[in-house]
Design a protein around this motif. Structure first.
Motif, PDB file in Angstrom:
ATOM      1  N   GLY A 125      -2.515  53.970 -17.265  1.00  0.00           N
ATOM      2  CA  GLY A 125      -3.044  52.742 -16.697  1.00  0.00           C
ATOM      3  C   GLY A 125      -3.321  52.825 -15.208  1.00  0.00           C
ATOM      4  N   ARG A 126      -2.864  53.893 -14.554  1.00  0.00           N
ATOM      5  CA  ARG A 126      -3.085  54.044 -13.113  1.00  0.00           C
ATOM      6  C   ARG A 126      -3.958  55.259 -12.785  1.00  0.00           C
ATOM      7  N   PHE A 127      -3.810  56.321 -13.536  1.00  0.00           N
ATOM      8  CA  PHE A 127      -4.548  57.559 -13.292  1.00  0.00           C
ATOM      9  C   PHE A 127      -5.619  57.736 -14.353  1.00  0.00           C
ATOM     10  N   THR A 128      -6.723  58.358 -13.954  1.00  0.00           N
ATOM     11  CA  THR A 128      -7.798  58.676 -14.879  1.00  0.00           C
ATOM     12  C   THR A 128      -8.251  60.105 -14.643  1.00  0.00           C
ATOM     13  N   ILE A 129      -8.204  60.899 -15.692  1.00  0.00           N
ATOM     14  CA  ILE A 129      -8.721  62.264 -15.624  1.00  0.00           C
ATOM     15  C   ILE A 129     -10.125  62.271 -16.213  1.00  0.00           C
ATOM     16  N   SER A 130     -10.989  63.043 -15.609  1.00  0.00           N
ATOM     17  CA  SER A 130     -12.358  63.173 -16.112  1.00  0.00           C
ATOM     18  C   SER A 130     -12.877  64.551 -15.733  1.00  0.00           C
ATOM     19  N   ARG A 131     -13.971  64.920 -16.327  1.00  0.00           N
ATOM     20  CA  ARG A 131     -14.567  66.206 -16.007  1.00  0.00           C
ATOM     21  C   ARG A 131     -16.077  66.105 -16.074  1.00  0.00           C
ATOM     22  N   ASP A 132     -16.719  66.952 -15.300  1.00  0.00           N
ATOM     23  CA  ASP A 132     -18.167  67.071 -15.303  1.00  0.00           C
ATOM     24  C   ASP A 132     -18.469  68.550 -15.522  1.00  0.00           C
ATOM     25  N   ASN A 133     -18.791  68.904 -16.742  1.00  0.00           N
ATOM     26  CA  ASN A 133     -19.007  70.319 -17.052  1.00  0.00           C
ATOM     27  C   ASN A 133     -20.258  70.873 -16.368  1.00  0.00           C
ATOM     28  N   ALA A 134     -21.210  70.014 -16.059  1.00  0.00           N
ATOM     29  CA  ALA A 134     -22.403  70.472 -15.344  1.00  0.00           C
ATOM     30  C   ALA A 134     -22.066  70.875 -13.910  1.00  0.00           C
ATOM     31  N   LYS A 135     -21.016  70.264 -13.359  1.00  0.00           N
ATOM     32  CA  LYS A 135     -20.598  70.571 -11.991  1.00  0.00           C
ATOM     33  C   LYS A 135     -19.359  71.454 -11.954  1.00  0.00           C
ATOM     34  N   ASN A 136     -18.875  71.861 -13.129  1.00  0.00           N
ATOM     35  CA  ASN A 136     -17.674  72.715 -13.215  1.00  0.00           C
ATOM     36  C   ASN A 136     -16.502  72.117 -12.445  1.00  0.00           C
ATOM     37  N   THR A 137     -16.309  70.825 -12.633  1.00  0.00           N
ATOM     38  CA  THR A 137     -15.288  70.127 -11.854  1.00  0.00           C
ATOM     39  C   THR A 137     -14.490  69.171 -12.739  1.00  0.00           C
ATOM     40  N   VAL A 138     -13.204  69.112 -12.479  1.00  0.00           N
ATOM     41  CA  VAL A 138     -12.335  68.127 -13.116  1.00  0.00           C
ATOM     42  C   VAL A 138     -11.755  67.249 -12.013  1.00  0.00           C
ATOM     43  N   TYR A 139     -11.585  65.972 -12.336  1.00  0.00           N
ATOM     44  CA  TYR A 139     -11.130  64.994 -11.358  1.00  0.00           C
ATOM     45  C   TYR A 139      -9.859  64.312 -11.829  1.00  0.00           C
ATOM     46  N   LEU A 140      -9.121  63.795 -10.873  1.00  0.00           N
ATOM     47  CA  LEU A 140      -8.001  62.919 -11.179  1.00  0.00           C
ATOM     48  C   LEU A 140      -8.082  61.740 -10.224  1.00  0.00           C
ATOM     49  N   ARG A 141      -8.447  60.601 -10.770  1.00  0.00           N
ATOM     50  CA  ARG A 141      -8.480  59.382  -9.976  1.00  0.00           C
ATOM     51  C   ARG A 141      -7.107  58.733 -10.076  1.00  0.00           C
ATOM     52  N   MET A 142      -6.508  58.462  -8.926  1.00  0.00           N
ATOM     53  CA  MET A 142      -5.168  57.910  -8.885  1.00  0.00           C
ATOM     54  C   MET A 142      -5.201  56.565  -8.175  1.00  0.00           C
ATOM     55  N   ASN A 143      -4.910  55.518  -8.912  1.00  0.00           N
ATOM     56  CA  ASN A 143      -4.868  54.159  -8.359  1.00  0.00           C
ATOM     57  C   ASN A 143      -3.437  53.642  -8.355  1.00  0.00           C
ATOM     58  N   SER A 144      -3.218  52.585  -7.612  1.00  0.00           N
ATOM     59  CA  SER A 144      -1.903  51.941  -7.557  1.00  0.00           C
ATOM     60  C   SER A 144      -0.803  52.962  -7.314  1.00  0.00           C
ATOM     61  N   LEU A 145      -1.009  53.794  -6.352  1.00  0.00           N
ATOM     62  CA  LEU A 145      -0.063  54.881  -6.104  1.00  0.00           C
ATOM     63  C   LEU A 145       1.288  54.358  -5.664  1.00  0.00           C
ATOM     64  N   LYS A 146       2.315  55.076  -6.085  1.00  0.00           N
ATOM     65  CA  LYS A 146       3.698  54.720  -5.791  1.00  0.00           C
ATOM     66  C   LYS A 146       4.346  55.875  -5.028  1.00  0.00           C
ATOM     67  N   PRO A 147       5.387  55.580  -4.265  1.00  0.00           N
ATOM     68  CA  PRO A 147       6.082  56.672  -3.561  1.00  0.00           C
ATOM     69  C   PRO A 147       6.539  57.783  -4.505  1.00  0.00           C
ATOM     70  N   GLU A 148       6.890  57.441  -5.719  1.00  0.00           N
ATOM     71  CA  GLU A 148       7.338  58.456  -6.677  1.00  0.00           C
ATOM     72  C   GLU A 148       6.210  59.349  -7.176  1.00  0.00           C
ATOM     73  N   ASP A 149       4.977  59.050  -6.806  1.00  0.00           N
ATOM     74  CA  ASP A 149       3.859  59.947  -7.121  1.00  0.00           C
ATOM     75  C   ASP A 149       3.728  61.061  -6.080  1.00  0.00           C
ATOM     76  N   THR A 150       4.507  60.996  -5.043  1.00  0.00           N
ATOM     77  CA  THR A 150       4.473  62.025  -4.004  1.00  0.00           C
ATOM     78  C   THR A 150       4.833  63.386  -4.593  1.00  0.00           C
ATOM     79  N   ALA A 151       3.958  64.351  -4.406  1.00  0.00           N
ATOM     80  CA  ALA A 151       4.157  65.684  -4.980  1.00  0.00           C
ATOM     81  C   ALA A 151       3.000  66.581  -4.559  1.00  0.00           C
ATOM     82  N   VAL A 152       3.157  67.842  -4.848  1.00  0.00           N
ATOM     83  CA  VAL A 152       2.020  68.760  -4.777  1.00  0.00           C
ATOM     84  C   VAL A 152       1.360  68.756  -6.159  1.00  0.00           C
ATOM     85  N   TYR A 153       0.069  68.529  -6.168  1.00  0.00           N
ATOM     86  CA  TYR A 153      -0.680  68.444  -7.417  1.00  0.00           C
ATOM     87  C   TYR A 153      -1.472  69.732  -7.630  1.00  0.00           C
TER      88      TYR A 153
END
Length: 126
Positions: free
Chosen positions: A65-93
């Motif tokens: 409900g907060r994060f969305t993963i998506s990909r664009d194979n034409a651009k060879n890219t994957v994304y992670l949209r992160m909304n409503s971030l919380k301190p506990e999301d702090t990390a190396v991704y």
């Protein structure tokens, strides 16, 4: 495939970030892709994963409900949209990929991924 992650940074709680992971070297669409994170003193965990064409998606419970993963194979890219971030999301991704012939498969464990990008740091302040 070689992976290059970007988009991390410092954000206040409630804010948003979008991580990107650009792939090169091999056929990106042959890979399921995942975003992992590792907080200090904790094990690396899978946050989200997406199948080769995006038909199957997985989220760990804490980001649903907060994060969305998506990909664009034409651009060879994957994304992670992160909304409503919380301190506990702090990390190396980290982005990672696994080669498969299955269109709807997503790896759920670290050992199912054989290509890893360098990490991008996300810090969420309270």
């Amino acid at each position: 495939v070689q992976l290059q992650a970007s988009g991390g940074g410092l954000v206040q709680a409630g804010g948003s970030l979008r991580l990107s992971c650009a792939a090169s070297g091999r056929t990106f669409s042959n890979y399921y892709m995942g975003w992992f994170r590792q907080a200090p003193g904790k094990e690396r965990e899978l946050v989200a994963a997406i199948s080769r064409r995006g038909g199957s998606i997985y989220y760990t419970d804490s980001v649903k409900g907060r994060f969305t993963i998506s990909r664009d194979n034409a651009k060879n890219t994957v994304y992670l949209r992160m909304n409503s971030l919380k301190p506990e999301d702090t990390a190396v991704y980290y982005c990672a990929g696994g080669d498969t012939t299955k269109y709807f498969y997503t790896g759920k464990s670290l050992d199912e991924y054989d290509c890893w990008g360098q990490g991008t740091e996300v810090t969420v302040s309270s």
